[in-house]
Motif scaffolding. Structure first.
Motif, PDB file in Angstrom:
ATOM      1  N   VAL A 229       0.838  -1.202   0.000  1.00  0.00           N
ATOM      2  CA  VAL A 229       0.000   0.000   0.000  1.00  0.00           C
ATOM      3  C   VAL A 229       0.870   1.248   0.000  1.00  0.00           C
ATOM      4  CG1 VAL A 229      -1.674   1.342   1.333  1.00  0.00           C
ATOM      5  CG2 VAL A 229      -1.960  -1.133   1.101  1.00  0.00           C
ATOM      6  N   TYR A 230       1.927   1.228   0.780  1.00  0.00           N
ATOM      7  CA  TYR A 230       2.837   2.375   0.832  1.00  0.00           C
ATOM      8  C   TYR A 230       3.484   2.604  -0.538  1.00  0.00           C
ATOM      9  CZ  TYR A 230       6.728   5.378   2.179  1.00  0.00           C
ATOM     10  OH  TYR A 230       7.629   6.415   2.263  1.00  0.00           O
ATOM     11  N   LYS A 231       3.952   1.526  -1.171  1.00  0.00           N
ATOM     12  CA  LYS A 231       4.582   1.670  -2.488  1.00  0.00           C
ATOM     13  C   LYS A 231       3.588   2.187  -3.516  1.00  0.00           C
ATOM     14  CE  LYS A 231       6.352  -2.503  -2.829  1.00  0.00           C
ATOM     15  NZ  LYS A 231       7.160  -3.649  -3.361  1.00  0.00           N
ATOM     16  N   PHE A 232       2.361   1.692  -3.447  1.00  0.00           N
ATOM     17  CA  PHE A 232       1.305   2.178  -4.341  1.00  0.00           C
ATOM     18  C   PHE A 232       1.099   3.683  -4.170  1.00  0.00           C
ATOM     19  CE2 PHE A 232      -3.223   3.275  -3.399  1.00  0.00           C
ATOM     20  CZ  PHE A 232      -3.635   3.585  -4.691  1.00  0.00           C
ATOM     21  N   ALA A 233       0.999   4.129  -2.947  1.00  0.00           N
ATOM     22  CA  ALA A 233       0.699   5.539  -2.690  1.00  0.00           C
ATOM     23  C   ALA A 233       1.822   6.463  -3.132  1.00  0.00           C
ATOM     24  CB  ALA A 233       0.389   5.743  -1.212  1.00  0.00           C
ATOM     25  N   VAL A 234       3.060   6.121  -2.794  1.00  0.00           N
ATOM     26  CA  VAL A 234       4.164   7.025  -3.120  1.00  0.00           C
ATOM     27  C   VAL A 234       4.490   7.018  -4.610  1.00  0.00           C
ATOM     28  CG1 VAL A 234       5.171   6.908  -0.807  1.00  0.00           C
ATOM     29  CG2 VAL A 234       5.939   5.300  -2.565  1.00  0.00           C
ATOM     30  N   ARG A 235       3.989   6.012  -5.327  1.00  0.00           N
ATOM     31  CA  ARG A 235       4.179   5.985  -6.777  1.00  0.00           C
ATOM     32  C   ARG A 235       3.014   6.662  -7.512  1.00  0.00           C
ATOM     33  NH1 ARG A 235       4.763   0.965  -7.182  1.00  0.00           N
ATOM     34  NH2 ARG A 235       2.584   0.424  -7.610  1.00  0.00           N
ATOM     35  N   GLU A 236       1.788   6.293  -7.153  1.00  0.00           N
ATOM     36  CA  GLU A 236       0.631   6.731  -7.931  1.00  0.00           C
ATOM     37  C   GLU A 236       0.157   8.138  -7.589  1.00  0.00           C
ATOM     38  OE1 GLU A 236      -0.119   5.157 -10.413  1.00  0.00           O
ATOM     39  OE2 GLU A 236       0.249   3.015 -10.100  1.00  0.00           O
ATOM     40  N   VAL A 237       0.264   8.540  -6.335  1.00  0.00           N
ATOM     41  CA  VAL A 237      -0.239   9.870  -5.970  1.00  0.00           C
ATOM     42  C   VAL A 237       0.566  10.982  -6.646  1.00  0.00           C
ATOM     43  CG1 VAL A 237      -0.650  11.483  -4.073  1.00  0.00           C
ATOM     44  CG2 VAL A 237      -1.294   9.075  -3.838  1.00  0.00           C
ATOM     45  N   PRO A 238       1.903  10.968  -6.595  1.00  0.00           N
ATOM     46  CA  PRO A 238       2.634  12.009  -7.335  1.00  0.00           C
ATOM     47  C   PRO A 238       2.355  11.969  -8.831  1.00  0.00           C
ATOM     48  CG  PRO A 238       4.072  10.918  -5.764  1.00  0.00           C
ATOM     49  CD  PRO A 238       2.816  10.116  -5.815  1.00  0.00           C
ATOM     50  N   ALA A 239       2.195  10.756  -9.380  1.00  0.00           N
ATOM     51  CA  ALA A 239       1.964  10.638 -10.819  1.00  0.00           C
ATOM     52  C   ALA A 239       0.644  11.268 -11.233  1.00  0.00           C
ATOM     53  CB  ALA A 239       2.005   9.163 -11.239  1.00  0.00           C
ATOM     54  N   ILE A 240      -0.428  10.991 -10.465  1.00  0.00           N
ATOM     55  CA  ILE A 240      -1.726  11.548 -10.860  1.00  0.00           C
ATOM     56  C   ILE A 240      -1.796  13.044 -10.586  1.00  0.00           C
ATOM     57  CG2 ILE A 240      -3.005  11.161  -8.695  1.00  0.00           C
ATOM     58  CD1 ILE A 240      -5.321  10.101 -10.489  1.00  0.00           C
ATOM     59  N   LEU A 241      -1.137  13.502  -9.537  1.00  0.00           N
ATOM     60  CA  LEU A 241      -1.092  14.941  -9.282  1.00  0.00           C
ATOM     61  C   LEU A 241      -0.314  15.667 -10.380  1.00  0.00           C
ATOM     62  CD1 LEU A 241      -0.555  15.122  -5.423  1.00  0.00           C
ATOM     63  CD2 LEU A 241      -2.479  16.109  -6.688  1.00  0.00           C
ATOM     64  N   GLU A 242       0.788  15.082 -10.804  1.00  0.00           N
ATOM     65  CA  GLU A 242       1.564  15.702 -11.871  1.00  0.00           C
ATOM     66  C   GLU A 242       0.766  15.774 -13.164  1.00  0.00           C
ATOM     67  OE1 GLU A 242       6.050  15.564 -13.739  1.00  0.00           O
ATOM     68  OE2 GLU A 242       5.274  13.777 -12.734  1.00  0.00           O
ATOM     69  N   ALA A 243       0.034  14.694 -13.470  1.00  0.00           N
ATOM     70  CA  ALA A 243      -0.801  14.687 -14.666  1.00  0.00           C
ATOM     71  C   ALA A 243      -1.883  15.756 -14.590  1.00  0.00           C
ATOM     72  CB  ALA A 243      -1.427  13.298 -14.860  1.00  0.00           C
ATOM     73  N   LEU A 244      -2.466  15.929 -13.409  1.00  0.00           N
ATOM     74  CA  LEU A 244      -3.515  16.925 -13.241  1.00  0.00           C
ATOM     75  C   LEU A 244      -2.953  18.339 -13.374  1.00  0.00           C
ATOM     76  CD1 LEU A 244      -6.441  17.664 -12.545  1.00  0.00           C
ATOM     77  CD2 LEU A 244      -5.802  17.570 -10.129  1.00  0.00           C
ATOM     78  N   LEU A 245      -1.816  18.599 -12.761  1.00  0.00           N
ATOM     79  CA  LEU A 245      -1.214  19.924 -12.858  1.00  0.00           C
ATOM     80  C   LEU A 245      -0.855  20.261 -14.302  1.00  0.00           C
ATOM     81  CD1 LEU A 245       1.071  19.979  -9.679  1.00  0.00           C
ATOM     82  CD2 LEU A 245      -1.182  21.024  -9.977  1.00  0.00           C
ATOM     83  N   GLN A 246      -0.360  19.269 -15.036  1.00  0.00           N
ATOM     84  CA  GLN A 246      -0.042  19.501 -16.442  1.00  0.00           C
ATOM     85  C   GLN A 246      -1.304  19.780 -17.248  1.00  0.00           C
ATOM     86  OE1 GLN A 246       2.185  16.054 -17.720  1.00  0.00           O
ATOM     87  NE2 GLN A 246       4.091  16.770 -16.764  1.00  0.00           N
ATOM     88  N   LYS A 247      -2.346  19.005 -16.995  1.00  0.00           N
ATOM     89  CA  LYS A 247      -3.592  19.152 -17.747  1.00  0.00           C
ATOM     90  C   LYS A 247      -4.243  20.505 -17.502  1.00  0.00           C
ATOM     91  CE  LYS A 247      -7.943  16.853 -18.775  1.00  0.00           C
ATOM     92  NZ  LYS A 247      -7.614  16.802 -20.201  1.00  0.00           N
ATOM     93  N   THR A 248      -4.159  20.981 -16.266  1.00  0.00           N
ATOM     94  CA  THR A 248      -4.771  22.272 -15.921  1.00  0.00           C
ATOM     95  C   THR A 248      -3.793  23.435 -16.064  1.00  0.00           C
ATOM     96  OG1 THR A 248      -4.234  21.900 -13.582  1.00  0.00           O
ATOM     97  CG2 THR A 248      -6.424  21.209 -14.345  1.00  0.00           C
ATOM     98  N   GLU A 249      -2.588  23.144 -16.545  1.00  0.00           N
ATOM     99  CA  GLU A 249      -1.545  24.154 -16.741  1.00  0.00           C
ATOM    100  C   GLU A 249      -1.304  24.941 -15.455  1.00  0.00           C
ATOM    101  OE1 GLU A 249      -2.789  26.443 -20.108  1.00  0.00           O
ATOM    102  OE2 GLU A 249      -2.272  24.863 -21.535  1.00  0.00           O
ATOM    103  N   THR A 250      -1.142  24.168 -14.375  1.00  0.00           N
ATOM    104  CA  THR A 250      -0.940  24.750 -13.046  1.00  0.00           C
ATOM    105  C   THR A 250       0.473  24.474 -12.556  1.00  0.00           C
ATOM    106  OG1 THR A 250      -3.280  24.403 -12.502  1.00  0.00           O
ATOM    107  CG2 THR A 250      -1.761  24.753 -10.657  1.00  0.00           C
ATOM    108  N   GLN A 251       1.134  25.487 -12.062  1.00  0.00           N
ATOM    109  CA  GLN A 251       2.451  25.323 -11.467  1.00  0.00           C
ATOM    110  C   GLN A 251       2.296  24.994  -9.985  1.00  0.00           C
ATOM    111  OE1 GLN A 251       5.336  25.408 -13.293  1.00  0.00           O
ATOM    112  NE2 GLN A 251       3.931  25.615 -15.035  1.00  0.00           N
ATOM    113  N   ALA A 252       3.094  24.049  -9.518  1.00  0.00           N
ATOM    114  CA  ALA A 252       2.992  23.645  -8.118  1.00  0.00           C
ATOM    115  C   ALA A 252       3.225  24.803  -7.167  1.00  0.00           C
ATOM    116  CB  ALA A 252       3.983  22.508  -7.829  1.00  0.00           C
TER     117      ALA A 252
END
Length: 338
Positions: A229-252
């Protein structure tokens, strides 16, 4: 992957509310039940205590209090609601607890149903609510995330019992032609990995008639492979957040807050580091409540709104993740009362 493809109308977040059980159980107290210690739990999870529903409390009561507080913040009457979505994996009634919540708060004009997506449930419910509002089918919706995981924890398993607690949190949303507080979202599920975190049915069977038998109703305690579960979270959460920020053209660095499902402080820290988000912008109350499943995000949101950290106009990147497996991300804007 489910994502926002186009916009029609917008939505606004108008109020928040939360409720927690009275009884807090510290790590030291839990050490009286299982072989563990405050240092062992804190160093691995960041959790110091958790709330557990007592004999004179119920999940329905907490959900009602959270809902009423959200309505009060918005200045709305319950009978102005069109819909209630209750995100929970631990309902008081397997046929659905949302209608009882509807009756409890007097939302006589609202339809009500449960939505189950475990720790992702609140975020999935917010996205679902937004579709009703954007289409023009409804004007006001209450979304509640509430779970009583203490019902299903094996309190003799020191690997998992230290993690979970009980709580409820809520938001109220309304349709808007002026702006859109849900500025983007992505949702994902992978049932192929679901066995790493599950609350399965009991397989016990009993005689029925002749050579026929029936399955007895009931569930096993929560089963979790913590490492996976830990490996899933630290891999998938940054990935989906990065995809969302790119899609919405948002800088962190333009975000005001990072609000993640409160599962493990190490996960929160890892995601923040990935996006170079400073600690002071990472919302966390995990130490006081543990993992309250669908309630973690709205509970943290409500605390930060009420203490003044989250102000109208603030932008929030949020992600829910957990059993299913399911995970999602949303870019939110907080409006607050009109």
């Amino acid at each position: 992957m489910v994502e926002q493809l186009h916009r029609t109308g917008g939505v606004m977040f108008r109020g928040s509310g939360s409720a927690t059980p009275q009884r807090s159980i510290s790590n030291t107290e839990l050490g009286q039940r299982v072989e563990t210690s405050d240092d062992w739990i804190r160093s691995r999870t960041g959790i110091a205590a958790r709330r557990v529903i007592g004999a004179d409390e119920s999940l329905g009561e907490l959900s009602g209090l959270a809902a009423e507080r959200a309505l009060a913040m918005a200045g709305w009457s319950a009978d102005s609601l069109d819909l209630i979505l209750l995100a929970t994996s631990t309902p008081d009634d397997l046929f659905g607890s949302a209608p009882r919540l509807q009756a409890r708060i007097g939302a006589v004009n609202a339809a009500a149903f449960d939505l189950t997506a475990a720790c992702s449930g609140f975020l999935f419910a917010v996205v679902t609510a937004a579709q009703y509002l954007r289409s023009g089918a409804m004007q006001r919706i209450l979304v509640v995330g509430a779970d009583q995981l203490s019902r299903w924890v094996d309190w003799d398993d020191r690997r998992s019992c230290v993690l979970f607690g009980d709580a409820a949190g809520a938001v109220v949303m309304e349709a808007s032609d002026e702006q859109d507080d849900l500025q983007g979202f992505l949702l994902r599920s992978d049932g192929g990995r679901g066995a790493v975190l599950q609350l399965p049915q009991s397989s016990e069977r009993a005689p029925l008639v002749g050579d026929a038998s029936h399955q007895r109703g009931g569930f096993e305690p929560i089963q979790m492979n913590g490492q996976e579960v830990y490996k899933f979270a630290v891999r998938e959460v940054p990935a989906i957040l990065e995809a969302l920020l790119q899609k919405t053209e948002t800088q962190a660095d333009s975000l005001d807050w990072l609000l993640l499902h409160q599962a493990n402080q190490r996960i929160l820290d890892a995601v923040a580091e990935r996006f170079s988000i400073p600690n002071e912008k990472v919302l966390s109350n995990l130490a006081h409540y543990g993992n309250t499943s669908a309630a973690t995000i709205p509970l943290m949101l409500d605390e930060a709104v009420r203490d003044g950290r989250i102000e109208p106009g603030h932008r929030i990147a949020s992600s829910g993740f957990g059993a299913g497996l399911s995970w999602g991300a949303a870019l939110l804007r907080w409006s607050g009362p009109a």
